[in-house]
Design a protein around this motif. Structure first.
Motif, PDB file in Angstrom:
ATOM      1  N   SER A 244      39.254  21.257  70.584  1.00  0.00           N
ATOM      2  CA  SER A 244      39.254  20.028  71.383  1.00  0.00           C
ATOM      3  C   SER A 244      39.245  20.334  72.881  1.00  0.00           C
ATOM      4  O   SER A 244      38.600  19.617  73.664  1.00  0.00           O
ATOM      5  CB  SER A 244      40.448  19.145  71.025  1.00  0.00           C
ATOM      6  OG  SER A 244      41.656  19.797  71.342  1.00  0.00           O
ATOM      7  N   LEU A 245      39.938  21.393  73.297  1.00  0.00           N
ATOM      8  CA  LEU A 245      39.949  21.749  74.718  1.00  0.00           C
ATOM      9  C   LEU A 245      38.575  22.251  75.158  1.00  0.00           C
ATOM     10  O   LEU A 245      38.123  21.958  76.266  1.00  0.00           O
ATOM     11  CB  LEU A 245      41.027  22.789  75.000  1.00  0.00           C
ATOM     12  CG  LEU A 245      42.462  22.328  74.764  1.00  0.00           C
ATOM     13  CD1 LEU A 245      43.440  23.472  74.963  1.00  0.00           C
ATOM     14  CD2 LEU A 245      42.820  21.146  75.636  1.00  0.00           C
TER      15      LEU A 245
ATOM     16  N   LEU B 234      36.411  19.212  75.507  1.00  0.00           N
ATOM     17  CA  LEU B 234      36.754  18.512  76.743  1.00  0.00           C
ATOM     18  C   LEU B 234      36.106  19.182  77.945  1.00  0.00           C
ATOM     19  O   LEU B 234      35.554  18.514  78.825  1.00  0.00           O
ATOM     20  CB  LEU B 234      38.276  18.468  76.899  1.00  0.00           C
ATOM     21  CG  LEU B 234      38.861  17.614  77.999  1.00  0.00           C
ATOM     22  CD1 LEU B 234      38.408  16.162  77.886  1.00  0.00           C
ATOM     23  CD2 LEU B 234      40.374  17.685  77.955  1.00  0.00           C
ATOM     24  N   CYS B 235      36.119  20.495  77.965  1.00  0.00           N
ATOM     25  CA  CYS B 235      35.479  21.248  79.048  1.00  0.00           C
ATOM     26  C   CYS B 235      33.967  21.031  79.036  1.00  0.00           C
ATOM     27  O   CYS B 235      33.355  20.821  80.082  1.00  0.00           O
ATOM     28  CB  CYS B 235      35.812  22.728  78.925  1.00  0.00           C
ATOM     29  SG  CYS B 235      35.085  23.721  80.238  1.00  0.00           S
TER      30      CYS B 235
ATOM     31  N   ILE C 276      44.047  18.253  85.954  1.00  0.00           N
ATOM     32  CA  ILE C 276      44.442  18.271  84.550  1.00  0.00           C
ATOM     33  C   ILE C 276      45.824  17.648  84.430  1.00  0.00           C
ATOM     34  O   ILE C 276      46.706  17.908  85.239  1.00  0.00           O
ATOM     35  CB  ILE C 276      44.465  19.715  84.003  1.00  0.00           C
ATOM     36  CG1 ILE C 276      43.054  20.301  84.050  1.00  0.00           C
ATOM     37  CG2 ILE C 276      45.019  19.745  82.581  1.00  0.00           C
ATOM     38  CD1 ILE C 276      42.982  21.774  83.705  1.00  0.00           C
TER      39      ILE C 276
ATOM     40  N   HIS D  41      48.885  16.906  81.394  1.00  0.00           N
ATOM     41  CA  HIS D  41      49.274  17.320  80.043  1.00  0.00           C
ATOM     42  C   HIS D  41      50.592  16.691  79.616  1.00  0.00           C
ATOM     43  O   HIS D  41      51.380  16.242  80.444  1.00  0.00           O
ATOM     44  CB  HIS D  41      49.377  18.850  79.956  1.00  0.00           C
ATOM     45  CG  HIS D  41      50.491  19.430  80.757  1.00  0.00           C
ATOM     46  ND1 HIS D  41      51.749  19.667  80.225  1.00  0.00           N
ATOM     47  CD2 HIS D  41      50.561  19.809  82.051  1.00  0.00           C
ATOM     48  CE1 HIS D  41      52.526  20.179  81.160  1.00  0.00           C
ATOM     49  NE2 HIS D  41      51.834  20.272  82.286  1.00  0.00           N
TER      50      HIS D  41
ATOM     51  N   CYS E  25      52.584  20.534  77.424  1.00  0.00           N
ATOM     52  CA  CYS E  25      51.854  21.660  76.821  1.00  0.00           C
ATOM     53  C   CYS E  25      51.156  22.445  77.939  1.00  0.00           C
ATOM     54  O   CYS E  25      49.935  22.498  78.006  1.00  0.00           O
ATOM     55  CB  CYS E  25      50.883  21.185  75.756  1.00  0.00           C
ATOM     56  SG  CYS E  25      49.680  19.980  76.324  1.00  0.00           S
TER      57      CYS E  25
ATOM     58  N   ASP F 241      48.360  24.975  77.065  1.00  0.00           N
ATOM     59  CA  ASP F 241      47.045  24.378  76.793  1.00  0.00           C
ATOM     60  C   ASP F 241      46.370  23.953  78.085  1.00  0.00           C
ATOM     61  O   ASP F 241      45.166  24.140  78.264  1.00  0.00           O
ATOM     62  CB  ASP F 241      47.179  23.171  75.866  1.00  0.00           C
ATOM     63  CG  ASP F 241      47.534  23.556  74.441  1.00  0.00           C
ATOM     64  OD1 ASP F 241      47.391  24.750  74.081  1.00  0.00           O
ATOM     65  OD2 ASP F 241      47.957  22.664  73.686  1.00  0.00           O
ATOM     66  N   ALA F 242      47.136  23.389  79.006  1.00  0.00           N
ATOM     67  CA  ALA F 242      46.585  22.951  80.287  1.00  0.00           C
ATOM     68  C   ALA F 242      46.063  24.141  81.099  1.00  0.00           C
ATOM     69  O   ALA F 242      44.994  24.067  81.711  1.00  0.00           O
ATOM     70  CB  ALA F 242      47.633  22.184  81.081  1.00  0.00           C
TER      71      ALA F 242
ATOM     72  N   LEU G 281      42.852  25.298  79.504  1.00  0.00           N
ATOM     73  CA  LEU G 281      41.783  24.387  79.898  1.00  0.00           C
ATOM     74  C   LEU G 281      41.344  24.644  81.331  1.00  0.00           C
ATOM     75  O   LEU G 281      40.140  24.654  81.621  1.00  0.00           O
ATOM     76  CB  LEU G 281      42.246  22.935  79.730  1.00  0.00           C
ATOM     77  CG  LEU G 281      41.247  21.851  80.088  1.00  0.00           C
ATOM     78  CD1 LEU G 281      39.958  21.985  79.274  1.00  0.00           C
ATOM     79  CD2 LEU G 281      41.871  20.471  79.877  1.00  0.00           C
TER      80      LEU G 281
ATOM     81  N   CYS H  79      46.252  16.576  76.417  1.00  0.00           N
ATOM     82  CA  CYS H  79      45.631  17.108  77.635  1.00  0.00           C
ATOM     83  C   CYS H  79      44.517  16.163  78.065  1.00  0.00           C
ATOM     84  O   CYS H  79      43.777  15.654  77.231  1.00  0.00           O
ATOM     85  CB  CYS H  79      45.029  18.487  77.397  1.00  0.00           C
ATOM     86  SG  CYS H  79      46.169  19.831  77.609  1.00  0.00           S
TER      87      CYS H  79
ATOM     88  N   VAL I 192      41.560  15.549  81.445  1.00  0.00           N
ATOM     89  CA  VAL I 192      40.933  16.077  82.651  1.00  0.00           C
ATOM     90  C   VAL I 192      40.441  14.889  83.476  1.00  0.00           C
ATOM     91  O   VAL I 192      39.923  13.917  82.929  1.00  0.00           O
ATOM     92  CB  VAL I 192      39.813  17.084  82.311  1.00  0.00           C
ATOM     93  CG1 VAL I 192      38.690  16.442  81.550  1.00  0.00           C
ATOM     94  CG2 VAL I 192      39.292  17.777  83.533  1.00  0.00           C
TER      95      VAL I 192
END
Length: 78
Positions: A2-3, A6-7, A24, A26, A29, A32-33, A36, A67, A69
């Motif tokens: 999923s990240l 998203l990117c 970003i 979040h 997390c 994860d951020a 990303l 997360c 963006v």
């Protein structure tokens, strides 16, 4: 996955000529951020200017592990 998706979406939709910043957000997390942020820097060539945790209000609706963006595009459509 999923990240990465998203990117990829950011790379496709971002319009740096409108506004160059990328941020970003979040939900508790940070790892994860940060992952990303690294993906965005590698794939989009821009370093996110901020990484922030959600506010209590938004966090209560979205929950931990979320997360997002934030960037400028031509339209508000996904």
């Amino acid at each position: 996955k999923s990240l990465m998706a998203l990117c990829d979406w950011l790379v496709k939709k971002r319009k740096p000529e409108i506004h160059s910043e990328v941020m970003i957000v979040h939900g508790d997390c940070i790892e994860d951020a940060q992952f990303l942020a690294k993906l965005i820097e590698e794939r989009a060539g821009v370093k996110p200017t901020e990484i922030n945790m959600l506010s209590c209000i938004l966090g209560s609706h979205c929950g931990a592990g979320m997360c997002a963006v934030v960037f400028a595009s031509e339209t508000r459509q996904p």
